[in-house]
Design a protein around this motif. Structure first.
Motif, PDB file in Angstrom:
ATOM      1  N   TYR A  48     -30.002 -39.393 -10.097  1.00 25.34           N
ATOM      2  CA  TYR A  48     -30.677 -38.122 -10.281  1.00 25.34           C
ATOM      3  C   TYR A  48     -31.304 -37.985 -11.656  1.00 25.34           C
ATOM      4  O   TYR A  48     -32.137 -37.139 -11.882  1.00 25.34           O
ATOM      5  N   ASP A  49     -30.885 -38.807 -12.592  1.00 26.02           N
ATOM      6  CA  ASP A  49     -31.495 -38.740 -13.913  1.00 26.02           C
ATOM      7  C   ASP A  49     -32.850 -39.435 -13.916  1.00 26.02           C
ATOM      8  O   ASP A  49     -33.754 -39.034 -14.630  1.00 26.02           O
ATOM      9  N   GLN A 130     -26.817 -29.947  -8.242  1.00 25.44           N
ATOM     10  CA  GLN A 130     -26.076 -29.064  -9.144  1.00 25.44           C
ATOM     11  C   GLN A 130     -26.880 -28.699 -10.387  1.00 25.44           C
ATOM     12  O   GLN A 130     -26.513 -27.811 -11.140  1.00 25.44           O
ATOM     13  N   ARG A 131     -27.967 -29.408 -10.616  1.00 24.98           N
ATOM     14  CA  ARG A 131     -28.699 -29.232 -11.859  1.00 24.98           C
ATOM     15  C   ARG A 131     -29.527 -27.965 -11.900  1.00 24.98           C
ATOM     16  O   ARG A 131     -29.791 -27.421 -12.962  1.00 24.98           O
ATOM     17  N   SER A 132     -30.014 -27.525 -10.761  1.00 30.59           N
ATOM     18  CA  SER A 132     -30.947 -26.401 -10.778  1.00 30.59           C
ATOM     19  C   SER A 132     -30.473 -25.281  -9.862  1.00 30.59           C
ATOM     20  O   SER A 132     -29.629 -25.477  -8.995  1.00 30.59           O
ATOM     21  N   ASP A 133     -31.030 -24.117 -10.060  1.00 35.03           N
ATOM     22  CA  ASP A 133     -30.695 -22.992  -9.210  1.00 35.03           C
ATOM     23  C   ASP A 133     -31.131 -23.253  -7.775  1.00 35.03           C
ATOM     24  O   ASP A 133     -30.407 -22.941  -6.829  1.00 35.03           O
ATOM     25  N   LEU A 139     -27.389 -26.405  -1.927  1.00 32.71           N
ATOM     26  CA  LEU A 139     -26.042 -26.935  -1.798  1.00 32.71           C
ATOM     27  C   LEU A 139     -25.129 -25.913  -1.132  1.00 32.71           C
ATOM     28  O   LEU A 139     -24.324 -26.248  -0.254  1.00 32.71           O
ATOM     29  N   HIS A 140     -25.246 -24.675  -1.576  1.00 31.80           N
ATOM     30  CA  HIS A 140     -24.445 -23.611  -1.003  1.00 31.80           C
ATOM     31  C   HIS A 140     -24.666 -23.521   0.498  1.00 31.80           C
ATOM     32  O   HIS A 140     -23.714 -23.468   1.287  1.00 31.80           O
ATOM     33  N   PHE A 143     -23.128 -26.603   2.337  1.00 26.93           N
ATOM     34  CA  PHE A 143     -21.682 -26.560   2.545  1.00 26.93           C
ATOM     35  C   PHE A 143     -21.277 -25.418   3.472  1.00 26.93           C
ATOM     36  O   PHE A 143     -20.308 -25.550   4.229  1.00 26.93           O
ATOM     37  N   PHE A 185     -16.868 -34.868  -8.182  1.00 30.84           N
ATOM     38  CA  PHE A 185     -17.960 -34.208  -8.885  1.00 30.84           C
ATOM     39  C   PHE A 185     -17.538 -33.340 -10.061  1.00 30.84           C
ATOM     40  O   PHE A 185     -18.383 -32.813 -10.756  1.00 30.84           O
ATOM     41  N   VAL A 186     -16.253 -33.160 -10.271  1.00 29.69           N
ATOM     42  CA  VAL A 186     -15.837 -32.332 -11.406  1.00 29.69           C
ATOM     43  C   VAL A 186     -15.038 -33.154 -12.413  1.00 29.69           C
ATOM     44  O   VAL A 186     -15.496 -33.399 -13.517  1.00 29.69           O
TER      45      VAL A 186
END
Lengths: 222, 222
Positions: A48-49, A130-133, A139-140, A143, A185-186
């Motif tokens: 993703y980078d 996860q990087r952007s709104d 993602l929300h 899931f 992921f955390v």
DNA sequence: ATCGTAATGCGACATGAGTCGCATTACGAG
DNA sequence: CTCGTAATGCGACTCATGTCGCATTACGAT
């Protein structure tokens, strides 16, 4: 339609009055399919980078400006790719036993994410989201859809009398899979089969004890 | 020293032979403190997407080139800020009952991340850390430290005879907190006090059932 | 078949991130 | 106190990202 809503609802702050779906057929659809495929391929290869709008433009054959206009940038590309991925169904186990079903599910998650062939794509996709709104919103939704699908496993257990009436199936699913995603992921800890099994067993145990009986209201939040 | 290791060990691929700590006192330390403070302030205000090396340079009064040299970019800044944050101790409850202790812990996590005053900083910091390898490594260390600290709660429960001998304390902690972090940083679902309580109860239940005993074949205790 | 319009292609442009070489400052040792 | 050296300050430079206006294409309807 569903696919459009994610984009218009999240990204571009610029184009405000935008007729919902004036021309959904033909080329636009082809362009979108090409772009989604190119985005998945790029995010898998480069991570993703290393995901670049120009690279997606080059691979898909769609012009850079078009990507910025329709998707707003890398964020929107990832969000759309994720939305498209959410449509693919997840295999639901049905062994007749909640604990076994949950073990299958966590095992499936473990298999997918640790497989050197399959894993990189969803891993990179979720990390990127996860990087952007816009990505977070996608993602929300992703899931939420998964929870709804997989909750059936718990609901069948309720029907069988294995779980108390009023059990929140989605909550059972979350409890079973959360330790896996947490590590992935955390905390960034390695994932092993034993962890997957323990998480499923712990969730089954808690569910049987009636810890996941839901409150009447079902909150949702963007 | 600890602070140096995170940086040299993760980021810059360029400067290989680099005397460990030739000049750790005085100005360099001041510069680092200023930069860490500026990074935290910036990431809190602008979010991790709006985090800019130039902004940190302007706020801290340290030149842009220096930041790139010592930290390698935004990644390193976030990683270092996270490493610095890991030193602050976490309040450990000791109620004499595992379930109560775990509830206090998940409640504390809930409080911190939902507090409109305190929450944004760790939230933005963790989100930012997930973006880069350097940040991910720092995150891993951060959580490893936390797990080690908080595992004491479970170990005391073992001593009291409340949990079976051989219980992996860190695993109990992970089980209790994973659902919270899962919602916060993966599924993007809202966090409520009830979720925090349920997660703690489920972890306590599973721990008492002996689900978190480490395998006897592994005499390796990290 | 033809036309109006939206979507896309196209290339030039602005902007900020990141790099480089050199001057200057401050630490630490003698 | 003096000196050598590492760390920092400084500004110019390169380059990729993202933007803009206009030309062109293709969809959908008449």
């Amino acid at each position: 339609m569903r696919l459009e809503s994610t984009l218009t609802g999240t990204a571009n702050p610029a184009p405000p009055p935008h007729t919902p779906t004036p021309r959904p057929g033909g080329r636009s659809a082809r362009v979108r399919a090409d772009v989604v495929a190119a985005t998945l391929a790029e995010v898998t290869e480069k991570g993703y980078d290393g995901l670049t709008v120009e690279a997606v433009a080059a691979r898909s054959g769609v012009h850079k400006a078009t990507l910025y206009r329709r998707w707003g940038g890398v964020d929107g590309l990832v969000a759309d790719a994720l939305t498209a991925s959410a449509d693919q169904p997840w295999p639901l186990p049905d062994t007749g036993d909640l604990q076994q079903d949950l073990r299958r599910i966590t095992q499936e998650v473990f298999d997918v994410f640790t497989d050197p062939e399959l894993g990189p794509t969803p891993t990179a996709l979720i990390s990127a989201a996860q990087r952007s709104d816009a990505g977070a919103a996608a993602l929300h939704d992703f899931f939420a859809t998964r929870h709804r699908q997989v909750a059936e496993v718990a609901e069948r257990a309720v029907t069988r009398g294995e779980l108390p009436v009023g059990t929140d199936g989605a909550e059972v699913v979350r409890a079973a899979t959360a330790p896996l995603y947490y590590r992935l992921f955390v905390s960034g800890e390695p994932l092993d089969a034993r962890t997957a099994e323990r998480a499923a067993d712990a969730a089954a145990l808690a569910a049987r004890a009636g810890l996941f009986t839901s409150v009447p209201e079902a909150p949702d939040h963007p």
